[in-house]
Structures are given as structure tokens and as C-alpha cells.
Design a protein around this motif. Structure first.
Motif: not given
Length: 204
Positions: A143-144, A161-163, A198-200
């Protein structure tokens, strides 16, 4: 004298029935073609032609070359870890469900607190869904997210910033376009793109 029972072989009708049932089970168990296409797009795969036969040839060639490319690829990307408490994550999930139902991400959306880790540093931040269209939230995990770091902290020279998954921005297209503008000496401001891992909430 030993008696052995006669072993009756399958009739042609039984063989056909078993074959048809096996094929049907296999077709039902296999993912659809659209599922494979979606997974390829989300993984960053780009077709270089519109011809179906050329696409198939390109895919087969790339699969054969994939192990060698993987061995020599740069795996040392910067890592950004995002941790969001479950109740807060559910708010983002509700916004995503609403976006899928109505065809766009709601203008009024939840902004939730999060912990961001980068280069052994930890930051407090506010996070919400990024974007307007559902391509930002179409993936199961990617997901952004719009990130706003608190206390004037910055990651890669940016406080906000945006991922974003690469497929949302047509993969390497904007980066190549921005580099072309710089090479041509055009003094035009363009967004900065940095590939990161990225690790969410523990999910890569």
C-alpha cells in the motif's frame, strides 16, 4: 494351487472421466492468468512489446536468465522499517476497503501514529494512505503510505515522503525522465526517487 483374483483394468469411460475430473481440479486450483499478470506487474516486470507471442518469448527468456541476474544484482538497498499498532493499522485497512468499494481513496482518510526505523535510528511519524486511485492499494501488502516525520527529523533528506510501489509510478520511467532533463540542462524541479526496501509490521 494358488488362486489370485482377476484384476480388472479401467475401462475407457473411466479413464476419460478420471482425466476430465483431474483437469478440472487442476484448473480450479491454479491461479488465473490475470492473477499472474498482476503479480508480475507488482514485482516490477515490464513487457517490452504489445505482441502476445513476443511477451511470452520475453518472459521465458527472462525466467531462464533470472538466477544469474539475481546473483549479480545489488541487494543492499536502504531499509525502512514501519511499525504501526494493530488498532491504528485497522483504520488504514478500513480506508483501503472503502477505496476498493468506491473506486478511489477517500479524501478524508485516517492519519495514524507510527514508528519508523532507518539506519539504526528511530523516529515518530504520522502515516496515512497515499494517492487517490486504487492502484495505490490494489496489492495485498504494497500500500502506498504518506509519511510525515515529527520533530523536524528527516530520512534521505526528506521530512515528508511517500513509500510507493514501483508499478504505481510506471517503474523506472519517472527516474529516467528526470535524469534526461538533468542531462539536457533543463532547470526543472522533479520528484526525487530512491529505491528502498520496506518492512511494514514485520512483512517485507
Amino acid at each position: 494351487m494358488r488362486l489370485t483374483p482377476n484384476k480388472r483394468g479401467l475401462t475407457s469411460t473411466e479413464r476419460i472421466t478420471i482425466t476430465v475430473v483431474s483437469i478440472m481440479i487442476l484448473l480450479l486450483a491454479l491461479p488465473s492468468v490475470n492473477y499472474f499478470k498482476t503479480q508480475l506487474i507488482h514485482s516490477g516486470y515490464v513487457a517490452l512489446s504489445t505482441s502476445p507471442s513476443t511477451k511470452i518469448h520475453q518472459l521465458a527468456t527472462d525466467i531462464l536468465h533470472a538466477p544469474i541476474r539475481w546473483l549479480y544484482a545489488n541487494h543492499q538497498l536502504p531499509v525502512i522499517v514501519v511499525d504501526i499498532d494493530y488498532p491504528e493499522w485497522e483504520k488504514l485497512a478500513d480506508n483501503r476497503e472503502q477505496a476498493i468499494e468506491q473506486g478511489s481513496i477517500p479524501a478524508i482518510r485516517s492519519q495514524v501514529p507510527a514508528k519508523i526505523a532507518f539506519n539504526n535510528q528511530h523516529f515518530n511519524a504520522d502515516v496515512r494512505l497515499q494517492g487517490d486511485l486504487t492502484d495505490h492499494v490494489s496489492g495485498h501488502q504494497r500500500w502506498s503510505l504518506k509519511v510525515n516525520l515529527k520533530k523536524q527529523h528527516a530520512i534521505l533528506h526528506s521530512q515528508r515522503f511517500a513509500l510507493i510501489s514501483p508499478h504505481v509510478r510506471t517503474h523506472q520511467g519517472p527516474v529516467l525522465f528526470a535524469q534526461t532533463l538533468r542531462l539536457a540542462k533543463f532547470n526543472i524541479i522533479s520528484p526525487q526517487y530512491t529505491p528502498v526496501k520496506v518492512v511494514v509490521n514485520g512483512d517485507n
